[in-house]
Design an enzyme around this catalytic site. Structure first.
Site, short mmCIF file in Angstrom:
data_model
loop_
_atom_site.label_atom_id
_atom_site.label_comp_id
_atom_site.label_asym_id
_atom_site.label_seq_id
_atom_site.Cartn_x
_atom_site.Cartn_y
_atom_site.Cartn_z
N ARG A 163 0.77 -1.24 0.00
CA ARG A 163 0.00 0.00 0.00
C ARG A 163 0.80 1.30 0.00
O ARG A 163 0.26 2.35 -0.30
CB ARG A 163 -0.96 0.01 1.20
CG ARG A 163 -2.26 -0.71 0.90
CD ARG A 163 -3.27 -0.41 1.97
NE ARG A 163 -2.90 -1.04 3.23
CZ ARG A 163 -3.41 -0.70 4.41
NH1 ARG A 163 -4.28 0.30 4.49
NH2 ARG A 163 -3.04 -1.33 5.51
N ASP A 178 -0.65 -14.42 0.38
CA ASP A 178 -0.97 -14.24 1.79
C ASP A 178 -0.58 -15.50 2.54
O ASP A 178 -0.56 -16.59 1.95
CB ASP A 178 -2.47 -13.97 1.96
CG ASP A 178 -2.78 -13.47 3.36
OD1 ASP A 178 -2.61 -12.27 3.60
OD2 ASP A 178 -3.14 -14.29 4.22
N TYR A 203 -4.46 -18.20 13.84
CA TYR A 203 -5.67 -17.74 13.17
C TYR A 203 -6.76 -18.82 13.14
O TYR A 203 -7.94 -18.54 13.36
CB TYR A 203 -5.35 -17.29 11.74
CG TYR A 203 -4.58 -15.99 11.69
CD1 TYR A 203 -5.19 -14.79 12.03
CD2 TYR A 203 -3.25 -15.96 11.31
CE1 TYR A 203 -4.49 -13.60 12.00
CE2 TYR A 203 -2.54 -14.77 11.28
CZ TYR A 203 -3.16 -13.59 11.62
OH TYR A 203 -2.47 -12.41 11.59
#
Lengths: 337, 337
Positions: free
Chosen positions: A27, A72, A147
């Site tokens: 980003r 990812d 996660y």
């Protein structure tokens, strides 16, 4: 293939230290933000052509010494039959907290595991300048389990820590499955053209050292061993885990990558005859602009010996980093030669 | 006043180890949740009568050895003229990032600093059983600065870390102001009836050891020194900072409180002739229920010497902790005598 990165991994003498930046495709780059107005993160990472474009963006702008494939750490997880969304971090539809849930995970064929990442690696390798290394990566078994068990990135991951104490057998089984899956995945990435792979253990530091030794180390070690036996070069990154750094330095890895909290000269003095090191400028310094970045980079180069050193940040580059800071980092590293 | 807690702080021999629980007045208690349906957190913490009621709730249910005043580490901040809301963590209207902003902070008279907390301490002391210690507390200068500079509790506090590197003078000035304010505030808490005070350094671990030594240590040390010279007993808590634990153990404190990552027996062996220790059961274990809590508590009591040990969790008790787990913790500690 020999390049600055693989030379540094082998602790050979180099014409100058290699440099790459965690989250370098991301980003802070205007060209990435522009693409993101047309495509979601999921679309970019699941389409090999788009992933290749994004992977190459920082290489086209800066003379970095490695490209890391745009993907990812959750990319191989759908192959286990686990549903999740990015919001913006991963959110698991049904967190894995029982023996039945672990046993219900699919046992995928190798070609079912993140085929889009393998395809993107092959595409990228064709387009990458010869002197630029190509990196694959995966999440460490513990960080992926964090996660899968917690269900999302929650501060301290309390449900994971509770399961570690109350039902270690469930976690052992889950970590074993993830360890084997990741080893196969990393080897396939190397076959697809990756010169080396980085294993991200971002949530390494949640357990005490003794709990980590019992629960986590065997599975991480098995994965690293399997990958090493296939002659794949390994970079092991741990974040926010100062109490485990010495333990990680004795794991079977070629490179240890550490965050900005760690004293790299001390680690190099102690373990530099056995492994290389990567890091570890505080990414927050780059927010301050070119001048503090230049100062911090010069300080790092002065304190850390060049042989067996890959220059990088201590964590991912922050989205609001000015381009000028990255330029300053690149210039200082190139000026050393 | 002498009680189990003050005896343990002085490393005197005790009939049994004292026990209290970080965040013992809070959401895991049905009686607290009931009050919260009628009052916001802000209303509860800013009204001395309500704060006293909440402070006493866990003492009425369990034979704990200390009550900690119900307040927030941000309670003294309005006296600086800083606006913030809880949402649910603190959110600062105008983060403090310039020299002008630091210089514009009010220099409050002592009685202007969290008068509701001082009033609640006085009220609580009257109602507390004689054998139960009363604890005051504050945030450490660095942890308060983290919120004031970043503006909210953001993972890794990057704006704070950037300012630490680019404008250390601004942070030095801010930390000095906070250090003096907190020292005065803690001394007033002791005058209002607190037997000891805990300094929460929840975000201690963001900097490397050498950056911490230069920027943070002088101000934390000055605060602890001032408080100690007034004969106020000090418990210093640091969280998620394994690389700083040894440094914290040599600061002028009476007790060092550590999280579950730390090896308390090792710390006690090294520093136990000079300071007491508090901790450090993983609060996530209590989520698992009475049985794992019992096992973990027995293990702690077996490994840590009784003299100079205050039993506690390694971090705040989690909102979804079953009452039975707290009961088990209390029973094991009481059974040891």
């Amino acid at each position: 293939m020999s390049n600055l990165l693989t030379q540094a991994i082998a602790r050979e003498s180099v014409s100058r230290r290699p440099l790459w930046i965690m989250r370098q495709a991301g980003r802070y780059l205007p060209e990435y933000r522009k693409l993101r107005t047309r495509y979601s993160f999921k679309e970019l990472s699941r389409n090999p052509e788009l992933a290749t474009t994004v992977t190459l963006q920082p290489i086209e702008r800066f003379p970095l010494d490695a490209a890391i494939i745009f993907a990812d750490i959750m990319s191989p997880i759908p192959a286990l039959g686990v549903d999740f969304e990015f919001n913006p971090g991963p959110e698991i539809a049904e967190p894995i907290r029982t023996l039945a849930a672990v046993k219900a995970l699919h046992d995928p064929d190798p070609e079912e595991v993140a085929p889009e990442v393998i395809a993107a690696l092959k595409l990228t390798q064709k387009e990458l300048p010869k002197e630029t290394a190509l990196l694959g990566f995966c999440g460490a078994p513990w960080t992926l389990a964090a996660y899968l068990v917690e269900g999302r990135g929650k501060n301290g991951f309390p449900k994971l820590r509770a399961l570690a104490r109350t039902e270690p057998k469930i976690l052992h089984l889950l970590l074993e499955r993830l360890s084997k899956l990741m080893a196969r995945y990393l080897i396939r990435q190397a076959e697809a053209g990756a010169d080396a792979v980085q294993i991200f253990d971002s949530w390494a530091g949640l357990l005490s050292r003794s709990d980590w030794e019992q629960l986590v180390r065997p599975h991480l070690e098995a994965m690293l061993d399997t990958v090493g036996k296939s002659n794949v070069r390994r970079i092991l990154f741990l974040q926010n885990a100062p109490h485990l750094v010495e333990a990680y330095a004795t794991l079977p890895t070629d490179v240890l990558a550490v965050d900005w909290r760690e004293n790299l000269p001390n680690l190099q003095a102690k373990y530099g005859d056995r492994i290389a090191f990567q890091g570890n400028i505080d990414p927050a310094i780059l927010i301050g602009g070119a001048e503090p970045t230049r100062t911090a980079t010069l300080e790092l180069l002065r304190q850390v010996k060049a042989t067996g050193h890959i220059v990088n940040l201590g964590h991912g580059i922050l989205p609001d980093t000015p381009i000028e800071s990255v330029q300053a980092l690149v210039e200082v590293v190139h000026d050393e030669s």
